[in-house]
Design a protein around this motif. Structure first.
Motif, short mmCIF file in Angstrom:
data_model
loop_
_atom_site.label_atom_id
_atom_site.label_comp_id
_atom_site.label_asym_id
_atom_site.label_seq_id
_atom_site.Cartn_x
_atom_site.Cartn_y
_atom_site.Cartn_z
N ASP A 1 10.90 -12.08 5.34
CA ASP A 1 9.45 -12.11 5.19
C ASP A 1 8.74 -11.48 6.38
OD1 ASP A 1 9.59 -13.38 2.75
OD2 ASP A 1 9.40 -15.41 3.59
N SER A 2 9.36 -11.50 7.56
CA SER A 2 8.71 -10.93 8.75
C SER A 2 8.60 -9.41 8.63
CB SER A 2 9.49 -11.30 10.01
OG SER A 2 10.77 -10.67 10.05
N GLY B 1 5.79 -8.74 6.26
CA GLY B 1 4.51 -8.96 6.93
C GLY B 1 4.14 -7.83 7.86
N GLN C 1 2.89 -4.90 5.90
CA GLN C 1 1.52 -5.14 5.42
C GLN C 1 0.50 -4.99 6.55
OE1 GLN C 1 2.02 -8.99 3.61
NE2 GLN C 1 2.89 -8.13 1.73
N ARG C 2 0.90 -5.30 7.79
CA ARG C 2 0.00 -5.07 8.93
C ARG C 2 -0.20 -3.59 9.18
NH1 ARG C 2 2.81 -9.61 10.75
NH2 ARG C 2 4.29 -8.37 11.96
#
Length: 384
Positions: A349-350, A353, A356-357
């Motif tokens: 998930d990191s 994320g 997405q950043r």
């Protein structure tokens, strides 16, 4: 305005969103590039002119193989610039444009604009130091370009990757870009926008698939799939071993049939509308070309990069350092290594994320529509 690009997908398509924005704003836009890309651009409603050579055709004129570094250097520093200069020079004299937007590797357009006294703007296609730091052909290219510039009386130092002194439209988000360019006074940020022709549809496999398991997209781009056929086949084997759906785009350099029979969870396509596909995928596995890298990150998708040459290693490092993916070097590559990396990335998930950043950073960059207004100001200032 005249837009001019090197005759290759990865060099032409990044300029299309800005050309379309200029056209939609009411400006007279002419896109000059090599056959058949000038024909493809007509599908976007743009006027075109045939200028220069395709990269693959220019390489065929050079002695040596397509992987010979000296041949690549001569192509980018002599053959392509001369072909563009010979074709674009008369076109500029005839049309008298207010501005030339020249793609970063299309040095012939930079030279032609300078000789014609037309203001120029350089349009980047990715991380600016990619070729300089990772491509073995870069030093020879720089030396040959300096010699070519001297023969036509144009002051020029180094590659056009920094704009050659012209305003530089940088489509690479700051998190990936080299600090030197971020501090350059001629840098003008521009949001990268992936485009496809309006009549291109997603494959039925994507539209109709069950969504219980992840969708992985695999491509080695429009050139390297043909050169690195064994890498593509090994990646297919490694990804297909997982409980995923795999869509493979082989591109124009490789017939999908060359990959033979594939497992039931794999679909082979010669071409896909990448900008429409990316929002549907869970992971992008690719060669690290700038276009695929930026398009995948703009969609917030994690990456596994399998770099093969050119600027791809620099892009692989940038993606990994941003936390948005991982990469495999040639020594590490095997179907089993691909299986392990894909399994890890899909569960992390990191990484999702971080991707997405990066997508949020890209979305905050100035749009092509905003940048057209900047181009108008540049042309007005040059006339005053």
């Amino acid at each position: 305005m005249i837009f001019c690009s090197t005759g290759a997908y990865g060099h032409t398509y990044p300029l299309i969103p800005l050309a379309l924005a200029a056209h939609d704003a009411g400006h007279d836009v002419l896109f000059a590039t090599a056959d058949p890309f000038d024909t493809e651009l007509k599908a976007f409603g743009l006027k075109t002119a045939r200028v220069g050579l395709r990269v693959v055709d220019a390489l065929d004129l050079e002695p040596g193989s397509h992987l010979d570094f000296d041949a690549i250097a001569r192509m980018f520093a002599e053959t392509l610039p001369r072909a563009v200069l010979d074709d674009l020079g008369p076109l500029l004299a005839e049309t008298k444009p207010d501005l030339v937007v020249h793609e970063a590797a299309c040095v012939g357009a930079f030279f032609a604009a300078k000789l014609a006294g037309v203001p120029g703007v350089c349009h980047g296609f990715g991380k600016v130091d990619g070729f300089v730091t990772t491509d073995p052909a870069a030093p020879a290219t720089t030396e040959l370009l300096a010699a070519f510039a001297d023969t036509i009386g144009i002051p020029y130092e180094g590659l056009a990757m920094g704009g050659g002194g012209d305003p530089y439209l940088d489509i690479c988000p700051p998190v990936l870009q080299t600090p030197d360019l971020l501090a350059a006074p001629n840098r003008v940020p521009l949001r990268p926008v992936a485009v496809n022709a309006k009549d291109e549809e997603l494959p039925a496999f994507v539209r109709e698939r069950r969504r219980e398991r992840p969708l992985v997209y695999l491509t080695l781009g429009t050139v390297f799939a043909g050169i690195a056929h064994e890498v593509l086949a090994g990646a297919v084997e490694g990804i297909a071993a997982l409980d995923v759906d795999l869509l493979v785009a082989t591109g124009p350099a490789l017939d999908p049939a060359a990959l033979g029979t594939v497992p039931d969870n794999v679909r082979l396509e010669a071409w896909v509308p990448q900008s429409r596909l990316l929002p549907h995928v869970d992971l992008v596995v690719h060669h690290g070309g700038s276009g695929t890298t930026l398009a995948g990150l703009a969609a917030g998708r994690p990456h596994l990069v399998l770099p093969q040459g050119a600027d791809q290693l620099a892009n692989a490092h940038a993606v990994t350092e941003a936390g948005a993916g991982d990469w495999l070097s040639g020594e590490e590559f095997s179907p089993g290594a691909v299986t392990a990396k894909v399994r890890s990335l899909l569960a992390d998930d990191s990484v999702r994320g971080a991707a997405q950043r990066v997508a949020a950073e890209i979305a905050a960059m100035p749009s092509p529509e905003d940048t057209v207004r900047r181009l108008v100001r540049i042309a007005d200032e040059a006339r005053s």
